[in-house]
Design an enzyme around this catalytic site. Structure first.
Site, mmCIF file in Angstrom:
data_model
loop_
_atom_site.group_PDB
_atom_site.id
_atom_site.type_symbol
_atom_site.label_atom_id
_atom_site.label_comp_id
_atom_site.label_asym_id
_atom_site.label_seq_id
_atom_site.Cartn_x
_atom_site.Cartn_y
_atom_site.Cartn_z
ATOM 1 N N CYS A 1 23.372 -2.140 18.084
ATOM 2 C CA CYS A 1 23.728 -0.882 18.603
ATOM 3 C C CYS A 1 23.902 -0.073 17.347
ATOM 4 O O CYS A 1 25.043 0.439 16.943
ATOM 5 C CB CYS A 1 25.242 -0.809 19.525
ATOM 6 S SG CYS A 1 24.837 -2.082 20.706
ATOM 7 N N ALA A 2 22.963 0.520 16.346
ATOM 8 C CA ALA A 2 22.865 0.761 15.383
ATOM 9 C C ALA A 2 23.283 2.102 14.913
ATOM 10 O O ALA A 2 23.902 2.762 13.982
ATOM 11 C CB ALA A 2 21.546 0.435 14.414
ATOM 12 N N GLY A 3 22.893 2.971 15.904
ATOM 13 C CA GLY A 3 22.901 4.391 15.930
ATOM 14 C C GLY A 3 22.368 4.911 14.704
ATOM 15 O O GLY A 3 21.264 4.543 14.553
ATOM 16 N N GLY B 1 24.744 3.241 10.013
ATOM 17 C CA GLY B 1 26.008 3.312 9.094
ATOM 18 C C GLY B 1 26.156 1.660 8.495
ATOM 19 O O GLY B 1 26.408 1.404 7.384
ATOM 20 N N LYS B 2 26.460 0.909 9.551
ATOM 21 C CA LYS B 2 26.491 -0.623 9.174
ATOM 22 C C LYS B 2 25.481 -1.117 8.804
ATOM 23 O O LYS B 2 25.632 -2.128 7.947
ATOM 24 C CB LYS B 2 27.341 -1.220 10.444
ATOM 25 C CG LYS B 2 28.716 -0.520 10.847
ATOM 26 C CD LYS B 2 29.135 -1.463 12.182
ATOM 27 C CE LYS B 2 30.775 -1.061 12.194
ATOM 28 N NZ LYS B 2 30.615 0.675 12.787
ATOM 29 N N ASP C 1 27.924 -3.454 17.489
ATOM 30 C CA ASP C 1 29.006 -2.546 17.439
ATOM 31 C C ASP C 1 29.002 -1.426 18.728
ATOM 32 O O ASP C 1 28.096 -0.461 18.787
ATOM 33 C CB ASP C 1 28.862 -1.439 16.242
ATOM 34 C CG ASP C 1 29.614 -0.517 16.120
ATOM 35 O OD1 ASP C 1 30.633 -0.489 16.586
ATOM 36 O OD2 ASP C 1 29.515 0.505 15.243
ATOM 37 N N CYS D 1 34.969 0.768 18.145
ATOM 38 C CA CYS D 1 36.308 1.422 17.552
ATOM 39 C C CYS D 1 37.012 1.962 18.408
ATOM 40 O O CYS D 1 37.333 3.205 18.705
ATOM 41 C CB CYS D 1 35.447 2.885 16.748
ATOM 42 S SG CYS D 1 34.438 3.671 17.900
#
Length: 439
Positions: free
Chosen positions: A245-247, A250-251, A315, A368
């Site tokens: 779920c990289a979006g 950022g990670k 994530d 989060c």
């Protein structure tokens, strides 16, 4: 801008956020200021800070206005914020709404009555129920209580404060010490983080995007808690890693740096826009071992890649209940129905992502959020459905991973999971669990 013109701009900003209740406020604010380039940087900062203050205290402001039988219009919200949060006097508010060009018009009779009724009252009124008193939506209170217990007031108070600006030194281009020196040369003072071996913190939230240190890819903006989740993957050079779920990646950037650009990392997401936005970030950071994959309905990618990855990071989409100090508008945008739908979605994502993990490989589940429904309970349910996986205690995963990355010997949490919160760790609220597929 004059002080009253700043107030007028704040009212306009609050109005635009209210007109798009399901859109993140930061996106609305970006559009707002982009359409008003005549607003200088100092004025923009003042308008944004006060507008964010209104959003941060919206639950309490609504309570006060409801007691007076008034709807929370943008004008009344700003007036109430000035009186209740900033301690302005009635005369001060009247001077801030003088009418005329570039200024907000004077109060009407109803607004005048509200100003006089609110003057001198405390923002957190003793008559409030727990929700507005703690500045938490009612639907989230059970989860917050379950997570923090007697520490709930302290946790809620910390979630009420603005977040610092956290950076991650990009080890593909620099070291943390060199990045700090580069920032200092530009007049930006940073301090080393407590837990992340790559982290730098700028307490006063100085502008960073135009700095040479940022544009040259020496640092990335990333909360310390998010950095620690990347750390827990234990990714090493030569591995195959999926950021499911990289979006905007950022990670992915942090994990690629751990891998020293060797091996392969696949950034997956359901949003083509987010994945497209990742391209610029990957290029600036010097990442060349990453590929992107768009997850679409009917996509057979996960089946074709079954059992091929050493590490899979999930994530998961969540309520963001751990980031409300950073995204205060989300308290109002998220409701119980959203939580219920997200729990179902998280479960389905975990089941699919688990199939990507090779025997002996690891799945890292993260949110989060601070709500047990999305965190520990979700992990317990997953383990009951997937006996081929077992939990790796945080202390064991940390002892294995941290020394190689230069992190502190002691993990930030004592329990089985990574559970972070502003009041206890100075980070956003995060959860992470390390789950290993049995060999």
């Amino acid at each position: 801008m004059t002080p009253s013109a700043r107030i007028a701009a704040t009212v306009a900003l609050v109005a635009e956020v209210a007109a798009a209740p399901r859109r993140p406020a930061d996106a609305t604010a970006n559009s707002f200021f982009r359409d008003r380039r005549y607003i200088g940087s100092g004025d923009r900062r003042a308008v944004a800070e006060r507008g964010w203050g209104v959003l941060r205290q919206r639950l309490r402001l609504d309570w006060h206005l409801a007691r007076l039988g008034l709807a929370p219009t943008p004008r009344l919200l700003v007036m109430a914020y000035l009186l209740l949060a900033e301690g302005w006097t009635v005369d001060g508010v009247l001077q801030a709404f003088p009418g005329g060009r570039f200024n907000a018009g004077p109060p009407d009779p109803g607004e005048m009555a509200a100003i006089q009724a609110l003057a001198g009252r405390p923002l957190a009124d003793p008559a409030m129920s727990d929700g507005p008193r703690l500045n938490l939506p009612d639907w989230a209170l059970p989860g917050y209580r379950a997570r923090f217990g007697d520490g709930l007031p302290e946790a809620a108070a910390a979630m009420d404060q603005p977040a610092p600006l956290d950076l991650r030194a990009n080890l593909l281009r620099t070291t943390r010490e060199a990045a700090m020196e580069s920032l200092a040369a530009e007049g930006i003072s940073a301090e080393v983080m407590a837990y992340s071996p790559w982290g730098l913190r700028i307490p006063d939230r100085r502008p960073i995007l135009a700095s040479r240190t940022f544009t040259e890819g020496l640092v990335e903006i990333q909360d310390e808690g998010s950095q620690l989740i990347a750390l827990l993957t234990g990714a090493m050079p030569g591995m195959r890693v999926a950021d499911y779920c990289a979006g905007a990646a950022g990670k992915t950037l942090a994990v690629a740096a751990m891998m020293r650009n060797r091996g392969r990392i696949t950034a997956c997401d359901v949003s083509a826009t987010r994945l497209e936005g990742a391209v610029k970030r990957l290029r600036r950071a010097g990442v060349d071992n990453a590929e992107r994959h768009l997850l679409e309905p009917g996509d057979r990618w996960a089946k074709r890649r079954a059992g091929q990855f050493d590490r899979v990071l999930v994530d998961a989409p969540c309520t963001g209940a751990g980031t409300w100090r950073r995204n205060p508008d989300a308290r109002m945008r998220t409701v119980q129905r959203d939580l219920d739908e997200l729990i179902t979605k998280q479960s389905a994502i975990l089941d699919t992502a688990a199939g990507l993990v090779r025997p002996g490989g690891r799945l890292v589940y993260a949110t989060c959020s601070v709500l047990p429904e999305e965190d520990s309970r979700q992990v317990d349910a997953f383990l009951s459905r997937h006996p081929a996986f077992e939990a790796v205690a945080l202390r064991d995963a940390w002892a294995e991973i941290a020394p190689a990355q230069g992190a502190t010997v002691t993990p930030p949490c004592e329990g089985p999971w990574l559970e972070l919160a502003p009041h206890s760790h100075g980070t956003d609220g995060f959860f992470a669990a390390v789950l290993q597929r049995k060999a």
